[in-house]
Design a protein around this motif. Structure first.
Motif, PDB file in Angstrom:
ATOM      1  N   MET A   1     -38.269 -43.090  82.415  1.00 11.56           N
ATOM      2  CA  MET A   1     -37.819 -43.701  81.170  1.00 11.56           C
ATOM      3  C   MET A   1     -39.033 -43.831  80.261  1.00 11.56           C
ATOM      4  O   MET A   1     -40.090 -44.278  80.691  1.00 11.56           O
ATOM      5  CB  MET A   1     -37.193 -45.055  81.472  1.00 11.56           C
ATOM      6  CG  MET A   1     -36.856 -45.832  80.240  1.00 11.56           C
ATOM      7  SD  MET A   1     -35.810 -47.241  80.538  1.00 11.56           S
ATOM      8  CE  MET A   1     -34.239 -46.505  80.198  1.00 11.56           C
ATOM      9  N   ASP A   2     -38.860 -43.465  79.012  1.00 11.08           N
ATOM     10  CA  ASP A   2     -39.998 -43.501  78.097  1.00 11.08           C
ATOM     11  C   ASP A   2     -40.182 -44.886  77.469  1.00 11.08           C
ATOM     12  O   ASP A   2     -39.306 -45.745  77.533  1.00 11.08           O
ATOM     13  CB  ASP A   2     -39.877 -42.412  77.030  1.00 11.08           C
ATOM     14  CG  ASP A   2     -38.641 -42.563  76.157  1.00 11.08           C
ATOM     15  OD1 ASP A   2     -37.883 -43.528  76.347  1.00 11.08           O
ATOM     16  OD2 ASP A   2     -38.444 -41.720  75.269  1.00 11.08           O
ATOM     17  N   GLU A  35     -29.838 -47.403  82.843  1.00 10.53           N
ATOM     18  CA  GLU A  35     -30.759 -46.271  82.911  1.00 10.53           C
ATOM     19  C   GLU A  35     -32.122 -46.709  83.455  1.00 10.53           C
ATOM     20  O   GLU A  35     -32.723 -46.019  84.270  1.00 10.53           O
ATOM     21  CB  GLU A  35     -30.914 -45.655  81.521  1.00 10.53           C
ATOM     22  CG  GLU A  35     -31.730 -44.394  81.493  1.00 10.53           C
ATOM     23  CD  GLU A  35     -31.818 -43.793  80.103  1.00 10.53           C
ATOM     24  OE1 GLU A  35     -32.827 -43.122  79.838  1.00 10.53           O
ATOM     25  OE2 GLU A  35     -30.899 -43.992  79.295  1.00 10.53           O
ATOM     26  N   TYR A  36     -32.590 -47.880  83.027  1.00  5.44           N
ATOM     27  CA  TYR A  36     -33.871 -48.404  83.495  1.00  5.44           C
ATOM     28  C   TYR A  36     -33.827 -48.694  84.999  1.00  5.44           C
ATOM     29  O   TYR A  36     -34.731 -48.312  85.742  1.00  5.44           O
ATOM     30  CB  TYR A  36     -34.238 -49.677  82.727  1.00  5.44           C
ATOM     31  CG  TYR A  36     -35.514 -50.308  83.207  1.00  5.44           C
ATOM     32  CD1 TYR A  36     -36.750 -49.769  82.848  1.00  5.44           C
ATOM     33  CD2 TYR A  36     -35.509 -51.426  84.031  1.00  5.44           C
ATOM     34  CE1 TYR A  36     -37.935 -50.344  83.293  1.00  5.44           C
ATOM     35  CE2 TYR A  36     -36.677 -51.992  84.482  1.00  5.44           C
ATOM     36  CZ  TYR A  36     -37.888 -51.441  84.106  1.00  5.44           C
ATOM     37  OH  TYR A  36     -39.053 -52.002  84.566  1.00  5.44           O
ATOM     38  N   ASP A  38     -31.814 -47.400  87.238  1.00  4.24           N
ATOM     39  CA  ASP A  38     -31.730 -46.118  87.948  1.00  4.24           C
ATOM     40  C   ASP A  38     -33.106 -45.461  88.033  1.00  4.24           C
ATOM     41  O   ASP A  38     -33.467 -44.890  89.069  1.00  4.24           O
ATOM     42  CB  ASP A  38     -30.743 -45.177  87.264  1.00  4.24           C
ATOM     43  CG  ASP A  38     -29.304 -45.633  87.420  1.00  4.24           C
ATOM     44  OD1 ASP A  38     -29.027 -46.468  88.309  1.00  4.24           O
ATOM     45  OD2 ASP A  38     -28.459 -45.155  86.635  1.00  4.24           O
ATOM     46  N   SER A  39     -33.880 -45.553  86.960  1.00  6.07           N
ATOM     47  CA  SER A  39     -35.216 -44.976  86.938  1.00  6.07           C
ATOM     48  C   SER A  39     -36.130 -45.663  87.952  1.00  6.07           C
ATOM     49  O   SER A  39     -36.875 -44.999  88.681  1.00  6.07           O
ATOM     50  CB  SER A  39     -35.805 -45.112  85.529  1.00  6.07           C
ATOM     51  OG  SER A  39     -37.146 -44.749  85.502  1.00  6.07           O
ATOM     52  N   ARG A  42     -35.097 -44.536  91.498  1.00  5.21           N
ATOM     53  CA  ARG A  42     -35.562 -43.173  91.809  1.00  5.21           C
ATOM     54  C   ARG A  42     -37.060 -43.172  92.099  1.00  5.21           C
ATOM     55  O   ARG A  42     -37.519 -42.508  93.029  1.00  5.21           O
ATOM     56  CB  ARG A  42     -35.273 -42.224  90.636  1.00  5.21           C
ATOM     57  CG  ARG A  42     -33.875 -41.684  90.605  1.00  5.21           C
ATOM     58  CD  ARG A  42     -33.736 -40.544  89.604  1.00  5.21           C
ATOM     59  NE  ARG A  42     -34.287 -40.830  88.287  1.00  5.21           N
ATOM     60  CZ  ARG A  42     -33.632 -41.446  87.311  1.00  5.21           C
ATOM     61  NH1 ARG A  42     -32.388 -41.824  87.486  1.00  5.21           N
ATOM     62  NH2 ARG A  42     -34.213 -41.668  86.151  1.00  5.21           N
ATOM     63  N   ASN A  43     -37.816 -43.911  91.305  1.00  4.89           N
ATOM     64  CA  ASN A  43     -39.256 -43.991  91.499  1.00  4.89           C
ATOM     65  C   ASN A  43     -39.592 -44.619  92.853  1.00  4.89           C
ATOM     66  O   ASN A  43     -40.425 -44.101  93.600  1.00  4.89           O
ATOM     67  CB  ASN A  43     -39.889 -44.794  90.368  1.00  4.89           C
ATOM     68  CG  ASN A  43     -41.391 -44.811  90.435  1.00  4.89           C
ATOM     69  OD1 ASN A  43     -42.009 -44.020  91.129  1.00  4.89           O
ATOM     70  ND2 ASN A  43     -41.997 -45.720  89.699  1.00  4.89           N
TER      71      ASN A  43
END
Length: 73
Positions: A1-2, A35-36, A38-39, A42-43
């Motif tokens: 995520m950016d 989204e955050y 999920d990121s 995954r990390n």
């Protein structure tokens, strides 16, 4: 995520505390938070899959190979 999406999450949080959010902003906030999360998951999974443990007998067990493919309920 950016960083721009993280900044937007923070903007929406602060706005929600000050004046409240519109329905569209609430929906955007929920999507960005999901989204955050999920990121982050995954990390973390990527890091955990790369851990190796040295056993008492001297062998090395890669935890990603041993446990990485299992689904957690």
């Amino acid at each position: 995520m950016d960083e721009s999406k993280i900044a937007r999450i923070n903007e929406l949080y602060h706005k929600s505390k000050e004046v409240g959010l519109s329905d569209a902003e609430l929906k955007e906030q929920l999507i960005l938070r999901k989204e955050y999360i999920d990121s982050v998951r995954r990390n973390l999974r990527g890091q955990l899959d790369n851990i190796s443990v040295k056993e008492a007998d001297g062998s090395i067990t890669n935890l990603g190979e041993k446990y990485g493919n299992k689904k957690v309920h």
